[in-house]
Design an enzyme around this catalytic site. Structure first.
Site, PDB file in Angstrom:
ATOM      1  N   ASP A  67       0.827  -1.210   0.000  1.00  0.00           N
ATOM      2  CA  ASP A  67       0.000   0.000   0.000  1.00  0.00           C
ATOM      3  C   ASP A  67       0.858   1.255   0.000  1.00  0.00           C
ATOM      4  OD1 ASP A  67       1.006  -0.287   2.572  1.00  0.00           O
ATOM      5  OD2 ASP A  67      -0.925  -0.685   3.494  1.00  0.00           O
ATOM      6  N   ASN A 135      -7.427  -2.302  14.228  1.00  0.00           N
ATOM      7  CA  ASN A 135      -8.820  -2.589  13.872  1.00  0.00           C
ATOM      8  C   ASN A 135      -8.940  -3.783  12.923  1.00  0.00           C
ATOM      9  OD1 ASN A 135      -7.879  -1.518  11.491  1.00  0.00           O
ATOM     10  ND2 ASN A 135      -9.342   0.165  11.374  1.00  0.00           N
ATOM     11  N   GLU A 142      -9.626  -1.488   5.316  1.00  0.00           N
ATOM     12  CA  GLU A 142     -10.286  -1.148   6.574  1.00  0.00           C
ATOM     13  C   GLU A 142     -11.554  -1.994   6.767  1.00  0.00           C
ATOM     14  OE1 GLU A 142      -8.634   0.544   8.558  1.00  0.00           O
ATOM     15  OE2 GLU A 142      -8.306   2.643   8.012  1.00  0.00           O
TER      16      GLU A 142
HETATM   17  C1  GLP Z   1      -0.269   0.584   8.492  1.00  0.00           C
HETATM   18  C2  GLP Z   1       0.022  -0.185   7.214  1.00  0.00           C
HETATM   19  C3  GLP Z   1      -0.227  -1.645   7.390  1.00  0.00           C
HETATM   20  C4  GLP Z   1       0.466  -2.115   8.644  1.00  0.00           C
HETATM   21  C5  GLP Z   1      -0.141  -1.459   9.848  1.00  0.00           C
HETATM   22  C6  GLP Z   1       0.487  -1.878  11.163  1.00  0.00           C
HETATM   23  O1  GLP Z   1      -1.571   0.997   8.602  1.00  0.00           O
HETATM   24  N1  GLP Z   1      -0.686   0.258   6.092  1.00  0.00           N
HETATM   25  O2  GLP Z   1       0.221  -2.353   6.251  1.00  0.00           O
HETATM   26  O3  GLP Z   1       0.330  -3.505   8.757  1.00  0.00           O
HETATM   27  O4  GLP Z   1       0.047  -0.080   9.688  1.00  0.00           O
HETATM   28  O5  GLP Z   1       1.598  -1.058  11.432  1.00  0.00           O
HETATM   29  P1  GLP Z   1       2.591  -1.233  12.627  1.00  0.00           P
HETATM   30  O6  GLP Z   1       3.470  -2.367  12.251  1.00  0.00           O
HETATM   31  O7  GLP Z   1       3.360   0.058  12.665  1.00  0.00           O
HETATM   32  O8  GLP Z   1       1.806  -1.477  13.842  1.00  0.00           O
END
Ligand code: GLP
Length: 244
Positions: A67, A135, A142
């Site tokens: 993403d 979430n 989402e």
């Molecule tokens: C973001 C990314 C996700 C990722 C998530 C968790 O929203 N788009 O791909 O898995 O955060 O991030 P973190 O590893 O910083 O908790």
């Protein structure tokens, strides 16, 4: 579904590093799906160290990131392109033209469609690395996202913008409101999936990922359908599993 509970974030990263290196060594033209966020950072550090110590070649590796925020230029310090270059790509011998991340500026629907087409043309993805939102989001899919979705444009939930505000001077208003993400079906099309989650904040999402009936309320539950998924957790992320 294989679940591995580790005693440290280092142990988690070592497991993922070894799964990724196996894919690189076993395939002539490996296709890796990569993730951003704080969870995979140590894995990237270990992969860089492996390159320095053992010279595992990334020359033929193709990558697709999950993403990208919409509205951030490539050189914006919080763009996922910047993150990947800084934490992995510039330290290994991958060809930058083989690294794919949705471009966050321009006609977003067209960018999403072309990205999906490119995955189909160069894929399937041999191994997709995933993090997990508090979430239950995977990529930026989402709650409410259709399980049949392909790469698409999403409106980020306030919970996600709050979670990610730590990267934007703790100001949720600075977090972009939209992103381009592989869809849930795009992710399910990958041959192998490795999901990483650490910390108490992920415990509820992990519990639902493993125990709840598949529902768009928890996008991660779509992963239950996949035939080759490994979930790598630390004790905190796994804490609700033990008591149930
Ligand atoms: C973001 C990314 C996700 C990722 C998530 C968790 O929203 N788009 O791909 O898995 O955060 O991030 P973190 O590893 O910083 O908790």
């Amino acid at each position: 579904m294989k679940i591995i509970i580790c005693n440290s974030t280092l142990e988690m990263a070592e497991k993922v590093q070894s799964l990724i290196l196996n894919i690189i060594k076993d395939n002539k033209q490996p296709v890796l799906g990569l993730a951003t966020g704080s969870t995979p950072l140590l894995t990237y550090e270990l992969l860089v160290k492996d390159y320095e110590d053992n010279k595992t070649s990334w020359k033929n590796v193709i990558t697709f990131n999950l993403d990208e925020y919409y509205g951030l230029e490539k050189n914006h310090e919080q763009s996922y392109r910047y993150y990947m270059n800084k934490n992995l790509f510039k330290h290994i011998n991958i060809k930058l033209e083989n690294t794919n991340i949705p471009y966050g500026v321009g006609d977003s629907d067209l960018i999403a469609k072309r990205y999906e087409d490119l995955i189909v043309a160069l894929g399937p993805i041999d191994l997709q690395l995933l993090g997990l939102g508090t979430n239950g989001h995977i990529g930026f899919n989402e709650p409410g996202t259709n399980f049949d979705s392909l790469t698409h444009v999403v409106q980020l939930k306030n919970q996600t913008r709050n979670d990610n505000a730590r990267f934007f001077n703790n100001d949720p208003d600075k977090v972009p409101t939209e992103a381009i993400t592989m869809g849930i079906k795009t992710i399910l099309n990958c041959k192998k999936i490795v999901l990483l989650a650490s910390g108490n904040a992920k415990a509820e999402a992990v519990y639902n990922l493993i125990n709840s009936k598949p529902s768009t309320d928890w996008p991660c539950t779509a992963l239950q359908k996949h035939k080759d998924i490994t979930i790598i957790l630390d004790q905190e992320a796994a804490s609700l599993l033990k008591s149930n």
